[in-house]
Design an enzyme around this catalytic site. Structure first.
Site, PDB file in Angstrom:
ATOM      1  N   ASN A  12       0.859  -1.183   0.000  1.00 27.52           N
ATOM      2  CA  ASN A  12       0.000   0.000   0.000  1.00 27.52           C
ATOM      3  C   ASN A  12       0.898   1.236   0.000  1.00 27.52           C
ATOM      4  O   ASN A  12       1.474   1.600   1.015  1.00 27.52           O
ATOM      5  CB  ASN A  12      -0.894  -0.031   1.258  1.00 27.52           C
ATOM      6  N   TRP A  13       0.985   1.860  -1.194  1.00 21.30           N
ATOM      7  CA  TRP A  13       1.893   3.007  -1.330  1.00 21.30           C
ATOM      8  C   TRP A  13       1.258   4.325  -0.891  1.00 21.30           C
ATOM      9  O   TRP A  13       1.899   5.376  -0.953  1.00 21.30           O
ATOM     10  CB  TRP A  13       2.399   3.105  -2.782  1.00 21.30           C
ATOM     11  N   LYS A  14      -0.007   4.269  -0.544  1.00 24.69           N
ATOM     12  CA  LYS A  14      -0.707   5.463  -0.033  1.00 24.69           C
ATOM     13  C   LYS A  14      -0.466   6.667  -0.967  1.00 24.69           C
ATOM     14  O   LYS A  14      -0.442   6.495  -2.175  1.00 24.69           O
ATOM     15  CB  LYS A  14      -0.275   5.735   1.414  1.00 24.69           C
ATOM     16  N   HIS A  98      -9.832   1.509   4.415  1.00 27.64           N
ATOM     17  CA  HIS A  98      -8.568   1.661   5.142  1.00 27.64           C
ATOM     18  C   HIS A  98      -8.766   2.648   6.305  1.00 27.64           C
ATOM     19  O   HIS A  98      -9.492   3.634   6.167  1.00 27.64           O
ATOM     20  CB  HIS A  98      -7.461   2.160   4.208  1.00 27.64           C
ATOM     21  N   GLU A 171      -5.926  -4.655  10.534  1.00 30.48           N
ATOM     22  CA  GLU A 171      -4.923  -3.603  10.716  1.00 30.48           C
ATOM     23  C   GLU A 171      -5.235  -2.825  11.991  1.00 30.48           C
ATOM     24  O   GLU A 171      -6.013  -1.857  11.951  1.00 30.48           O
ATOM     25  CB  GLU A 171      -4.937  -2.652   9.515  1.00 30.48           C
ATOM     26  N   GLY A 177       1.959   2.426  10.758  1.00 33.72           N
ATOM     27  CA  GLY A 177       2.914   3.525  10.650  1.00 33.72           C
ATOM     28  C   GLY A 177       3.647   3.847  11.944  1.00 33.72           C
ATOM     29  O   GLY A 177       4.362   4.838  12.032  1.00 33.72           O
ATOM     30  N   GLY A 239       2.779  -1.201   4.286  1.00 33.79           N
ATOM     31  CA  GLY A 239       2.849   0.219   3.915  1.00 33.79           C
ATOM     32  C   GLY A 239       4.295   0.653   3.752  1.00 33.79           C
ATOM     33  O   GLY A 239       4.927   0.420   2.720  1.00 33.79           O
ATOM     34  N   GLY A 240       4.841   1.259   4.786  1.00 36.28           N
ATOM     35  CA  GLY A 240       6.192   1.829   4.746  1.00 36.28           C
ATOM     36  C   GLY A 240       7.252   0.911   4.156  1.00 36.28           C
ATOM     37  O   GLY A 240       8.077   1.338   3.344  1.00 36.28           O
TER      38      GLY A 240
HETATM   39  P1  PGA Z   1       2.467   0.426   7.600  1.00 34.97           P
HETATM   40  O1  PGA Z   1       1.048   0.625   6.858  1.00 34.97           O
HETATM   41  O2  PGA Z   1       3.020  -0.892   7.125  1.00 34.97           O
HETATM   42  O3  PGA Z   1       3.299   1.583   7.163  1.00 34.97           O
HETATM   43  O4  PGA Z   1       2.196   0.413   9.060  1.00 34.97           O
HETATM   44  C1  PGA Z   1       0.179  -0.437   6.663  1.00 34.97           C
HETATM   45  C2  PGA Z   1      -1.120   0.062   6.094  1.00 34.97           C
HETATM   46  O5  PGA Z   1      -1.555   1.171   6.427  1.00 34.97           O
HETATM   47  O6  PGA Z   1      -1.761  -0.622   5.286  1.00 34.97           O
END
Ligand code: PGA
Length: 258
Positions: A12-14, A98, A171, A177, A239-240
């Site tokens: 998930n590159w947001k 999300h 999640e 994050g 994500g990150g």
């Molecule tokens: P994160 O994000 O791995 O940076 O915690 C995960 C997500 O929001 O799907």
């Protein structure tokens, strides 16, 4: 040793990358995952980049996903994107609900339910429904109830055809994050609650056949090993750690024991 269902690992590159960075990272991912055969890998870039990333992914085994969708099929909905358009552009997956959207855009589970319905009725996309408790709910021991309630609100009355899959992404909001993932035992327990709730709603056979439960929240190359072999964990939403091809590859490799 592999266990359970085939794993799915989604990035998930947001809204973290610009157009050029998005394309470059997609290209690196294609190279990196060339010989990967541990499970299904997908990238969820920003909406605008979907067509260009699709071109880059063509011929590779990496799937494309979108980060959101609107709940109507077509019409006067300024700024929104339909499930059909996502399908047209070549997506296989779509994230729904999300927690960043729930928090920042006031998305609620009625909207999430409608989004899920339209995705299932108008396309072949696999929906990835995100659920999870916040810190306060966890601290006050309401996690199980929150998960139960979110699942009922999102999934009640869904008409699930035999051939359709749904992914539930657990999640915990407090872990996203934060740099600190959930303890693996706690994830396993939450996944068990999710599976039991799904079994009550849809029956065990359907849950085995049509559902996957994946974890998301600060997974990285160092802690991915903690999630290997957990019961009822069918993959990860990253994500990150998906913003660097090397790290995302290391996570995928670890979780699939490839
Ligand atoms: P994160 O994000 O791995 O940076 O915690 C995960 C997500 O929001 O799907």
């Amino acid at each position: 040793m592999k266990n359970g269902k085939e794993k799915v690992i989604l990035a998930n590159w947001k809204m973290r990358l610009n157009l050029k960075e998005t394309q470059e990272l997609a290209q690196e991912m294609v190279k990196k995952f060339k010989d990967f055969n541990g499970g299904t890998v997908g990238l969820c870039p920003n909406f605008i980049s979907l067509p260009s990333v699709k071109k880059i992914l063509d011929g590779s085994q990496i799937k494309l996903g979108a980060q959101d969708v609107f709940w109507e099929e077509v019409g006067a909905y300024t700024g929104e994107i339909s499930a059909k358009i996502l399908s047209e552009v070549g997506c296989d997956y779509v994230l729904i609900g999300h927690s960043e959207r729930r928090e920042l855009l006031m998305e609620n589970y009625e909207m999430i339910h409608k989004k899920l319905k339209v995705v299932l009725s108008s396309t072949k996309l696999t929906p990835v429904v995100c659920i999870g408790e916040n810190w306060d709910e966890r601290k006050t021991d309401r996690r199980n109830f929150v998960l139960y309630e979110q699942m009922h609100q999102a999934l009640s009355g869904i008409d699930l055809k035999e051939s359709r899959d749904i992914i539930i992404a657990y999640e915990p909001i407090w872990a996203i994050g934060s740099g600190t993932a959930i303890e693996p035992e706690e994830a396993q327990y939450a996944h068990k609650i999710i599976k039991m709730t799904l079994s009550d709603m849809f029956g065990e056979k359907t849950v085995e056949r049509n559902f996957k439960i994946i974890y998301g929240g600060s997974v990285n190359k160092d802690n991915a090993k903690d999630f290997v072999g957990l019961e009822n964990l069918d993959g990860l939403l990253v994500g990150g750690a998906s913003l660097k091809a090397d790290e995302f590859y290391a996570v995928a490799k670890t979780i699939t024991n490839f």
